[in-house]
Structure formats: C-alpha cells, structure tokens
Design an enzyme around this catalytic site. Structure first.
Site, short mmCIF file in Angstrom:
data_model
loop_
_atom_site.label_atom_id
_atom_site.label_comp_id
_atom_site.label_asym_id
_atom_site.label_seq_id
_atom_site.Cartn_x
_atom_site.Cartn_y
_atom_site.Cartn_z
N PRO A 90 0.76 -1.32 0.09
CA PRO A 90 -0.04 -0.07 -0.19
C PRO A 90 0.81 1.38 -0.32
O PRO A 90 0.32 2.31 -0.73
CB PRO A 90 -0.83 -0.17 1.96
CG PRO A 90 -0.37 -1.42 1.97
CD PRO A 90 0.36 -2.43 0.44
N ARG A 155 -2.54 -10.11 -19.99
CA ARG A 155 -3.15 -9.77 -21.70
C ARG A 155 -2.47 -8.64 -22.65
O ARG A 155 -3.33 -8.56 -24.19
CB ARG A 155 -4.38 -9.20 -20.99
CG ARG A 155 -4.54 -8.39 -20.66
CD ARG A 155 -6.12 -8.03 -19.52
NE ARG A 155 -6.75 -7.48 -20.53
CZ ARG A 155 -7.09 -6.76 -21.31
NH1 ARG A 155 -6.43 -5.81 -21.09
NH2 ARG A 155 -8.01 -5.99 -21.99
N ASP A 170 -10.19 -1.11 -25.19
CA ASP A 170 -10.12 -0.90 -23.98
C ASP A 170 -11.01 -0.07 -23.31
O ASP A 170 -10.46 1.06 -23.43
CB ASP A 170 -9.58 -1.70 -22.59
CG ASP A 170 -8.96 -3.52 -22.35
OD1 ASP A 170 -10.04 -4.03 -23.00
OD2 ASP A 170 -8.04 -3.90 -23.09
C1 4H3 Z 1 -0.89 -4.13 -1.83
C2 4H3 Z 1 -0.43 -5.66 -0.40
C3 4H3 Z 1 -2.45 -3.98 0.16
C4 4H3 Z 1 -1.54 -4.14 -1.30
C5 4H3 Z 1 -0.60 -5.68 0.55
C6 4H3 Z 1 -1.86 -3.07 -2.21
C7 4H3 Z 1 0.99 -7.69 3.26
C8 4H3 Z 1 2.11 -6.09 2.07
C9 4H3 Z 1 1.82 -6.77 3.61
C10 4H3 Z 1 0.71 -7.19 2.03
C11 4H3 Z 1 2.63 -6.01 2.91
C12 4H3 Z 1 1.80 -5.68 4.88
N1 4H3 Z 1 -1.96 -4.78 0.75
N2 4H3 Z 1 -2.96 -2.11 -2.29
N3 4H3 Z 1 -0.57 -6.41 1.85
O1 4H3 Z 1 -1.15 -3.37 -3.09
O2 4H3 Z 1 3.49 -7.48 2.68
O3 4H3 Z 1 1.00 -5.19 4.56
#
Ligand code: 4H3
Length: 256
Positions: A90, A155, A170
């Site tokens: 994130p 894709r 698309d």
């Molecule tokens: C990607 C991964 C959200 C996203 C994720 C996204 C688990 C990231 C761990 C993993 C870390 C703790 N969450 N929004 N989670 O792309 O490695 O957050």
C-alpha cells in the site's frame, strides 16, 4: 515475458496463473511464470522466513536472508544478474493502465509478495526497485496484488488476446471509461437495447459508443477527464451527452 513471483503462497499464484486469458497465454508459451517460496531458502529446521518485529508488538516481519537467497535463485534461473524486485504494498505508487503498459514492455518482472507486517525495510532498500500499490486498501498479503499485475500485464503481451478481446477497445486504453454493452435478447422485461446498436450503421454506432464513454467518464470519473485534452469532436459529443443528461429524469436506473 518472464514473471518470477516470490511468495509464501505459491499455490495461490499458480492457481491464478492457470485460468482465463493468462492461463491460455502461459500454455501457449507467451508468458512464463515461476514461483519461489522463501521458506525453501530458510536455514533452520522450521523453515522460518519471518521473525518478530523489532520495537515490540505482536507482529512478525519477513526476514532478509531467505528473500535474498530466493532472489539470487530467480536471478540465476532467469539470467538477469542485477534484477530487482517489484514489491506490492500500500506504500507504493498507485497502479494505473499507463503503468501497466510500461511494465508490459519489459521482458522480465520479479514480483515480491509480503505477508504479516511486511518485509524487513533493508531488503526493500537493497533489492527492491519499486513499490507498487493496486489501490488504497490493505490486503493480508501481496499475492492478490501480484495476481492483478500478472493479469493486467499478461493480457497485453503480443498474441495473447484474440480480435474479440482486443486491448485497443479497452476502457482506459484511451483514458476513458468503457461504454455500455448489450447482448440478446434485444427486448427484455428490464429494458430494450438502444436502437442505434441494432441499426447496422457503423459510423452511428462508433459515435454513440464514444459519446457514452465520454459521458460516463464525466459522470463517474471527472478526475480522468481533467487529465485528457479532448478534441473538438469529443467536446461536441460530451456537450450533447450533458444536454441530454440534464433533460433526463433524475433516477437513471429502473430499480432492482
Ligand atoms: C499490497 C499488499 C495492499 C496492497 C498488501 C496494495 C501484506 C503488504 C503486508 C501486504 C505487506 C502488510 N496490501 N494495495 N499487503 O497493493 O507485505 O501490509
């Protein structure tokens, strides 16, 4: 393209990579996908790939060395000596279709999926080229996010889509949302297919679709519209849509 995925849940990625368009592309040898489990590169009897978080708290963090050895094996197997990973998190830059198109040009991607509290920051600093987020929400692991990248990028590989699936048509390929689509029956209790689509007039159909795409983008994602330089014809079509929209009863849908 070759995609290597470092993950504690290789089955998850393998399952995703078996189905649909990506599965077909893989069978045809158009994309190669391999998974690597950091547990296979642990050095203790428990095959540990994680350990407690410094600073306290309940969580665990993925350790540097199992990941580092997994990455070294990816580099050896793929022949890309200096390859760094893309870490799905994130904290990354938000993925959009422009980024997908850029990634799709590359011949090798290494995707790193985190679990628990994530990955030791020193691994990210030394072995990750970029962090990518698939959206502003938290997942329990990076696997779903990696599957999204694999699908979106897969894709777009040469020869993967057939005509009927053409990526040219698309949503987003032109920066706009997609127009509505209909199939049989033409008349249904829940509505009638717009008559232009059954007219056989290809120019009128193309115009209608463009107008709907512009109109929906204006209604639902005005932020996308702000980033586009519409040409004169598009502005005229959008104006037409907006005029018609103003004269419509406020409730567009008909329930259910
Ligand atoms: C990607 C991964 C959200 C996203 C994720 C996204 C688990 C990231 C761990 C993993 C870390 C703790 N969450 N929004 N989670 O792309 O490695 O957050």
């Amino acid at each position: 393209m070759r995609i290597d995925v470092i993950t504690l849940f290789p089955d998850f990625i393998e399952t995703c990579a078996k189905v649909g368009v990506v599965g077909r592309a893989r069978e045809r040898g158009l994309i190669e996908i391999a998974t690597w489990n950091p547990r296979d590169f642990a050095t203790d009897n428990y095959r540990s790939a994680d350990d407690r978080c410094y600073g306290g708290g309940p969580g665990v963090v993925m350790m540097i060395d199992p990941l580092r050895r997994a990455l070294a094996n990816v580099r050896q197997a793929s022949g890309s000596a200096a390859g760094k990973a893309i870490y799905l998190s994130p904290q990354g830059a938000r993925l959009d279709q422009a980024k997908v198109e850029a990634l799709a040009q590359r011949d090798h991607l290494i995707l790193l999926c985190g679990r628990y509290e994530g990955v030791d920051e020193r691994f990210i600093e030394h072995a990750v080229e970029e962090e990518i987020s698939v959206g502003d929400y938290v997942l329990s692991g990076g696997e779903l996010a990696a599957a999204i990248v694999i699908d979106a990028v897969g894709r777009l590989q040469e020869g993967v889509l057939h005509d009927a699936e053409s990526a040219q048509q698309d949503s987003f390929s032109n920066g706009l949302l997609d127009c509505p689509h209909y199939t049989r029956p033409e008349r249904h209790e829940w509505g009638v297919v717009p008559s232009v689509l059954t007219s056989g007039d290809h120019a009128a159909i193309a115009r209608w679709r463009q107008k709907q795409a512009l109109g929906r983008t204006w209604l639902r994602r005005p932020d996308l519209l702000d980033r586009l330089a519409l040409d004169k014809k598009q502005r005229a079509l959008l104006d037409e849509f907006r005029r018609e929209h103003e004269h419509k009863p406020s409730d567009e849908s008909s329930g259910e």
